[in-house]
Enzyme design. Structure first.
Site, short mmCIF file in Angstrom:
data_model
loop_
_atom_site.label_atom_id
_atom_site.label_comp_id
_atom_site.label_asym_id
_atom_site.label_seq_id
_atom_site.Cartn_x
_atom_site.Cartn_y
_atom_site.Cartn_z
N CYS A 268 -3.14 -22.45 -1.25
CA CYS A 268 -3.24 -21.85 -2.59
C CYS A 268 -4.29 -20.75 -2.73
O CYS A 268 -4.15 -19.86 -3.57
CB CYS A 268 -3.53 -22.93 -3.63
SG CYS A 268 -2.53 -24.42 -3.46
N ASP B 119 -13.58 -10.49 13.63
CA ASP B 119 -12.54 -9.89 12.78
C ASP B 119 -12.81 -8.40 12.55
O ASP B 119 -12.51 -7.87 11.48
CB ASP B 119 -12.42 -10.64 11.43
CG ASP B 119 -11.25 -10.15 10.58
OD1 ASP B 119 -10.27 -9.66 11.15
OD2 ASP B 119 -11.33 -10.23 9.34
N LYS C 127 -13.75 -1.47 10.84
CA LYS C 127 -14.58 -2.50 10.22
C LYS C 127 -15.96 -2.64 10.87
O LYS C 127 -16.92 -3.00 10.22
CB LYS C 127 -13.87 -3.86 10.33
CG LYS C 127 -12.83 -4.13 9.25
CD LYS C 127 -12.40 -5.59 9.37
CE LYS C 127 -11.35 -5.96 8.34
NZ LYS C 127 -10.94 -7.38 8.53
N CYS D 85 -4.23 -16.63 -3.12
CA CYS D 85 -3.99 -15.90 -4.38
C CYS D 85 -4.83 -16.45 -5.53
O CYS D 85 -5.24 -15.69 -6.42
CB CYS D 85 -2.53 -16.00 -4.78
SG CYS D 85 -1.40 -15.48 -3.49
N TRP E 28 -9.25 -1.04 4.42
CA TRP E 28 -8.08 -0.15 4.34
C TRP E 28 -8.23 0.91 3.26
O TRP E 28 -7.39 1.81 3.18
CB TRP E 28 -6.80 -0.96 4.12
CG TRP E 28 -6.89 -1.90 2.96
CD1 TRP E 28 -7.22 -3.22 3.03
CD2 TRP E 28 -6.70 -1.60 1.57
NE1 TRP E 28 -7.24 -3.76 1.77
CE2 TRP E 28 -6.91 -2.80 0.85
CE3 TRP E 28 -6.35 -0.45 0.85
CZ2 TRP E 28 -6.81 -2.88 -0.54
CZ3 TRP E 28 -6.25 -0.52 -0.52
CH2 TRP E 28 -6.48 -1.72 -1.21
N GLU F 279 -4.56 -14.32 10.58
CA GLU F 279 -5.33 -15.41 10.00
C GLU F 279 -4.44 -16.59 9.60
O GLU F 279 -4.93 -17.61 9.13
CB GLU F 279 -6.10 -14.93 8.76
CG GLU F 279 -7.38 -14.18 9.09
CD GLU F 279 -7.13 -12.76 9.55
OE1 GLU F 279 -6.14 -12.15 9.10
OE2 GLU F 279 -7.90 -12.26 10.37
N THR G 106 2.04 -5.64 4.10
CA THR G 106 1.46 -5.02 2.90
C THR G 106 1.33 -3.51 3.11
O THR G 106 0.99 -2.80 2.17
CB THR G 106 0.06 -5.58 2.59
OG1 THR G 106 -0.72 -5.51 3.78
CG2 THR G 106 0.13 -7.02 2.10
N ARG H 238 0.78 -1.24 0.00
CA ARG H 238 0.00 0.00 0.00
C ARG H 238 0.81 1.29 0.00
O ARG H 238 0.25 2.36 -0.18
CB ARG H 238 -0.98 0.00 1.17
CG ARG H 238 -2.15 -0.96 0.96
CD ARG H 238 -3.16 -0.87 2.08
NE ARG H 238 -2.55 -1.17 3.35
CZ ARG H 238 -2.35 -2.39 3.82
NH1 ARG H 238 -2.75 -3.44 3.14
NH2 ARG H 238 -1.76 -2.58 4.99
CA CA Z 1 -8.13 -9.81 10.14
#
Ligand code: CA
Length: 710
Positions: free
Chosen positions: A626, A323, A350, A629, A411, A201, A183, A139
């Site tokens: 996997c 979360d 959130k 992504c 975000w 997570e 990130t 970011r």
């Molecule tokens: Ca989270």
């Protein structure tokens, strides 16, 4: 002076120019906290949120509500190697810096788009064979006194010379064998640089932030977000206090709280605010079985910038179990509330409530829902605590809860205009059904490190809360109510920019970039970039000309984990050129056209006989390693190839070279050296099975459009 020859006059003139140039250069190197906090300058974009206040508000008025209809492309830069672009560029003295896929940093002439330098931290080598959470996007970066700071997926914090891109220092912020990732943008302040990480997570983790010396890269201080095992002693009084709000043996699960996004330095009050994450695991019954607020999860924590000592905290979601992290932007604003001047924090985490907090005391001023909040009816202003709705904690049975774990706001940047007095929030309207039925809560442990093991199962709601999944909302933090809202057809739209020209800019996930009237929300301009937008725009001014710059490249977690909805946006992997596009009022450039949105068609190979038992084992592997992504259900959102449509899994050897040997490391595909030939085979069976299962429902986009129009 009359006697000076023409040559001598030229010499004196040249000397003066040189002196001016040198002076400017030296001056630029001195851009420190006072300059970064300066709201008045319009030339630069010096910090993630433009200034230390993180408002993403520019006082520039050259481009305004009256003329924005004339906005055109001034220059662009093709980025053929990039995938998801979510970054906020910086502009310092005519140079635009940005972070691309795999943490490649570029410096570009902000007037011409000419590449000045590029720095590749070689993330491909760092991820080779390691436990990876799969985060190729980033970011942003941070600037201070001639240095650019950024952090890599594998956990390095790096300082570059802004003039030439040469590395000054590099610090390892965590063991790259842990399934953590970065990130976010670091935060430079007071000759230090702060960074945290994500990964709640992906395995048991105890969140922390570290500040490094900006000149040397040496660690200055570290602050843990949740307490460790009391038997080991506490690092400080704050941890001792926090431990009283936890029950059971939380440290065995890590606790979480990872700070992966919102960091704000308050230059005026000399305080650092960090936004903290959710618990690890999500389900509080596992993490802290006898309840408790679980400090400092889902909070804003104020720290002393010199030492990292705790000052105060405000927890938005005590005892989080959904979360609902509080990592979102922490925006500083000066408000007049009931006739009183208030130095405020604006925060829309959130959990769906918009918080106004007095940043001198940490006291809550107001909190009103800006989206559907079925976990809490309201926030009690006297206690500062949410009033929870019975059953929302899925204590005894599954519960439908809003917002979803994507949050009512993630975000994607919120901006705040002191001119309109409004905050502009990219808002999401989804919910989820939470259920832990069938879990052995007492014995629960993360077993498959690296997958999304949360201690709770989620499924979609039968009926969505609204007919549309997202909106752009303008929120009045003084009146505590919505000023206007624009419904949006698709999820995961990008962050906002606002200007004194009474404008709000936002890109959408369907590829349309728009300018709105800041006061009314009326659309004043729109431009089809040809690819989903996930990054927020910025603005800067050079030689009296105002520019708007935007990275275009659908990305972020929603594009990675994906879903059928994200997949159906049609931003198939590598089909659409990623770009940096810059606009001005007298731009004359035509963008080369991109192919229309495209859905990859699953391949079915009649010669490949699918073994269901193997496919089932392969599904287990896929869902562990996997899908981060390649997409949930193998519906790729464009961050990585759609495996159902890839010829590589059809060839056992080619598949092995990519998955085991790291043939595509450079593209961000980690290698898995320990995977056995048998495991590779199970994956191939699962991929073929998904191809066969999903083919009957396959539709190209125009057909989807026709269907939805009926
Ligand atoms: Ca989270």
């Amino acid at each position: 002076m009359k006697l000076l020859s023409a040559n001598k006059q030229l010499l004196v003139f040249s000397f003066l120019i040189l002196l001016t140039a040198c002076t400017n250069k030296e001056w630029s190197k001195e851009y420190g906290d006072v300059d970064i906090a300066d709201e008045k300058q319009t030339e630069n974009w010096l910090a993630y949120g433009r200034t230390h206040n993180e408002r993403r508000f520019s006082p520039a008025t050259d481009i305004n509500a009256g003329n924005v209809a004339d906005l055109k492309v001034d220059w662009f830069m093709d980025l053929p190697k990039d995938v998801g672009l979510v970054s906020t560029p910086l502009v310092v003295d005519g140079v635009l810096f940005f972070t691309g896929t795999m943490n490649i940093i570029r410096a570009v002439n902000a007037v011409t788009g000419e590449l000045l330098w590029e720095f590749d931290p070689k993330v491909r080598d760092a991820i080779h064979g390691r436990r990876q959470a799969g985060m190729v996007h980033n970011r942003g970066l941070s600037y201070s006194k001639g240095k650019i700071f950024f952090a890599t997926w594998d956990g390095r914090l790096i300082a570059l010379n802004a003039d030439n891109g040469e590395e000054i220092w590099s610090a390892v912020t965590f063991d790259p064998d842990r399934a953590l990732y970065i990130t976010g943008a670091p935060k430079a302040f007071k000759d230090k640089v702060l960074i945290g990480n994500g990964g709640t997570e992906n395995g048991p983790t105890r969140g922390w932030v570290t500040a490094y010396n900006a000149d040397t890269g040496e660690e200055a201080w570290k602050f843990y977000i949740v307490p460790g095992n009391p038997a080991d002693g506490f690092e400080n009084k704050a941890m001792e206090m926090a431990a009283k709000t936890w029950t059971g043996e939380w440290w065995k699960h890590g606790g979480g709280g990872n700070a992966w996004h919102g960091f704000t330095y308050d230059e005026e009050l000399d305080v650092l605010y960090i936004g903290t994450g959710n618990g690890s695991p999500w389900n509080r019954k596992i993490r802290s079985p006898d309840g408790g607020d679980n400090l400092f999860l889902c909070s804003i924590v104020a720290l002393k910038p010199d030492t990292g000592e705790y000052l105060w905290h405000y927890q938005t979601t005590p005892g989080d179990t959904w979360d609902y992290n509080s990592n979102m932007d922490i925006v500083l604003a000066d408000l007049k509330i009931k006739g009183k001047d208030v130095k405020a924090i604006l925060h829309a985490p959130k959990n769906g409530f918009f918080y106004v907090i007095d940043r001198e005391t940490g006291k809550l001023i107001s909190a009103e829902p800006f989206a559907e909040t079925t976990w809490a009816s309201n926030v009690d202003i006297t206690t500062g605590r949410p009033v929870e709705i019975e059953g929302a904690r899925y204590e005894n049975e599954p519960a439908d809860v809003m917002p979803s774990p994507w949050g009512a706001h993630s975000w994607h940047a919120m901006s705040y205009s002191p001119a309109t007095g409004l905050a502009y929030i990219p808002t999401l309207h989804e919910g989820r059904n939470f259920s832990d039925e069938g879990f052995n809560l007492k014995e629960w442990r993360v077993v498959k490190f690296n997958q999304h093991e949360k201690g709770v199962n989620l499924s979609g709601l039968e009926k969505p809360p609204r007919p549309y999944p997202a909106s752009l909302q303008a929120w009045d933090p003084v009146k505590n109510k919505l000023a206007w809202a624009i419904p949006q057809e698709h999820f995961w739209n990008a962050g906002t920019l606002t200007t004194a020209g009474n404008l709000v800019f936002q890109g959408r996930s369907d590829g349309i970039f728009l300018a709105y009237d800041g006061q009314t929300g009326k659309i004043l301009w729109e431009f089809n970039t040809g690819l989903g937008i996930s990054a927020p725009p910025i603005t800067y001014k050079i030689n009296g000309k105002q520019y708007i710059a935007l990275l275009v490249g659908f990305g972020g977690a929603y594009a990675g984990f994906s879903s059928l909805e994200a997949h159906q946006l049609g931003w198939a992997y590598k089909m659409h050129m990623r770009r940096l596009i810059t606009f001005s009022l007298n731009g004359t450039v035509e963008l080369p056209k991109l192919p229309p949105p495209y859905i990859p068609k699953p391949i079915v190979d009649a010669n490949f006989i699918i073994d269901d038992t193997l496919a089932k084992q392969g599904a287990d592997w896929f869902n562990t390693k996997c899908f981060n992504c390649h997409g949930y259900g193998m519906y790729s959102g464009g961050m990585a190839p759609d495996l159902r449509a890839s010829p590589i899994p059809l060839d056992a050897n080619a598949f092995k070279m990519v998955v085991k040997e790291g043939l595509k490391n450079e593209m961000g595909m980690p290698s898995f050296p320990d995977i056995t030939d048998d495991e590779l085979e199970t994956l191939r069976h699962y991929i073929r099975k998904r191809g066969e299962e999903t083919l009957p429902d396959y539709k190209q986009l125009d057909e989807i459009a026709v269907v939805s129009n009926n």
